[in-house]
Design an enzyme around this catalytic site. Structure first.
Site, PDB file in Angstrom:
ATOM      1  N   HIS A 260       0.024   4.399  28.909  1.00 41.13           N
ATOM      2  CA  HIS A 260      -0.713   4.967  28.002  1.00 41.13           C
ATOM      3  C   HIS A 260      -2.245   4.521  27.910  1.00 41.13           C
ATOM      4  O   HIS A 260      -2.540   3.891  26.559  1.00 41.13           O
ATOM      5  CB  HIS A 260      -0.215   5.198  26.627  1.00 41.13           C
TER       6      HIS A 260
ATOM      7  N   ARG B  39      -0.672  14.174  26.651  1.00 40.46           N
ATOM      8  CA  ARG B  39       0.274  13.922  25.851  1.00 40.46           C
ATOM      9  C   ARG B  39       1.507  13.873  26.448  1.00 40.46           C
ATOM     10  O   ARG B  39       2.215  14.686  27.113  1.00 40.46           O
ATOM     11  CB  ARG B  39       0.159  14.912  24.687  1.00 40.46           C
TER      12      ARG B  39
ATOM     13  N   GLU C 265       7.814   6.299  24.015  1.00 40.24           N
ATOM     14  CA  GLU C 265       6.908   5.087  24.477  1.00 40.24           C
ATOM     15  C   GLU C 265       7.173   3.705  23.771  1.00 40.24           C
ATOM     16  O   GLU C 265       7.518   3.965  22.664  1.00 40.24           O
ATOM     17  CB  GLU C 265       5.357   5.476  24.288  1.00 40.24           C
TER      18      GLU C 265
END
Length: 312
Positions: free
Chosen positions: A285, A238, A267
């Site tokens: 990711h 995370r 992000e």
């Protein structure tokens, strides 16, 4: 039940034709997709889910305001395994049921860990880039993973699968988790220790915890200062678990051997100085995004939703 509506906000689900067809085939009502090809803004999220009784969400922030603005919403099914974007208290207060899968993408995550670890330890990433972009014949094969000490912080589904993949490498496994799993640790030959012990002794440190008030910034300047100068830090769990500014300083000053990030505080990340550090592997990711995991998470999101609808 044909008058009910499902809103799918998750980007990866909405653009995957196989999953979309699976949803339309099995869901008994109307299906509305996220057609933006990106994560929705708060306004767009409310506009989409405001029309829906049920939702499949990915990383979208599901907070109290969203729940109150979408009074018809009764069930939320999570696409993926991270739950820190969902306000469970607000959902419970407004009688919104939340369902989620467990461990369906663990192998996708653990394989990314293994790929990053081998690439950094053996200098595959660095030497490849130097040859490709600078035409440098930089002969340095790094060190083997075999026999090294690996610290696994967070021993849930993904953490356990990392340990499973490390079996052939005869590594010393150090573990840290808030849950006592003594029997499991004994069965795999892992040693339960403090985070500080891991920082000081591990050659590779990998994070597999949720993002909570206790884990945000866990790898900070203090933690990094305790690590070996050859240590590798990997965060594919995370964003926010690693203090990116502190990591940047440590890498630029050569205080640790390298790092890999698949998740970020924001992000997509915008700090080019961080992203361009030669011994930082940075991915967008994709840890749980292997094709097999995408399908498994999508099917689980639909199946869990249908089960709750039938029991509702």
């Amino acid at each position: 039940m044909s008058d009910i509506t499902l809103g799918i906000t998750a980007v990866a689900f909405s653009r995957d034709n196989e999953l979309v067809q699976y949803a339309k085939k099995h869901y008994p009502g109307k299906v509305i997709l996220n057609e933006k090809g990106r994560r929705l803004t708060p306004k767009e999220l409310r506009e989409l889910l405001g029309k829906c009784n049920h939702a499949i969400v990915g990383l979208d922030p599901v907070d109290g305001e969203l729940i109150k603005d979408c009074p018809n919403l009764k069930i939320i099914s999570k696409y993926g395994v991270g739950l820190d974007n969902i306000d469970f208290a607000a959902c419970e207060e407004n009688a919104v049921l939340v369902t989620y899968p467990k461990g369906v993408n663990k192998r996708s995550v653990s394989e990314e860990f293994l790929g990053c670890t081998l690439s950094l330890l053996r200098n595959l990433y660095i030497t490849s880039n130097r040859l490709k972009y600078n035409n440098e014949w930089f002969v340095d094969g790094g060190v083997q993973l075999t026999g090294k000490t690996v610290g696994v912080i967070g021993v849930g589904y993904a953490g356990k699968d990392v340990i499973e993949l490390l079996r052939p490498f005869d590594c010393r496994i150090l573990v840290n988790d808030i849950v006592d799993q003594h029997s499991y640790y004994e069965s795999v030959g892992a040693q339960s220790v403090s985070k500080e012990y891991i920082y000081e002794h591990a050659d590779v440190i990998t994070l597999h915890t949720p993002r909570t008030k206790d884990t945000v910034g866990m790898i900070d300047a203090s933690a990094l200062s305790k690590m070996k100068r050859t240590a590798i830090v990997i965060n594919i769990a995370r964003g926010g678990l690693v203090d990116e500014e502190a990591l940047k300083v440590s890498l630029l000053e050569g205080r640790i051997g390298g790092a890999a990030l698949d998740v970020y505080q924001s992000e997509p990340p915008s700090d080019r100085t961080l992203l361009e550090i030669p011994n930082l592997m940075c991915m967008p990711h994709i840890g749980g995004n292997a094709r097999e995991a995408v399908l498994a998470m999508g099917h689980a999101a639909i199946d869990n939703l249908l089960r709750e609808i039938n029991e509702y």
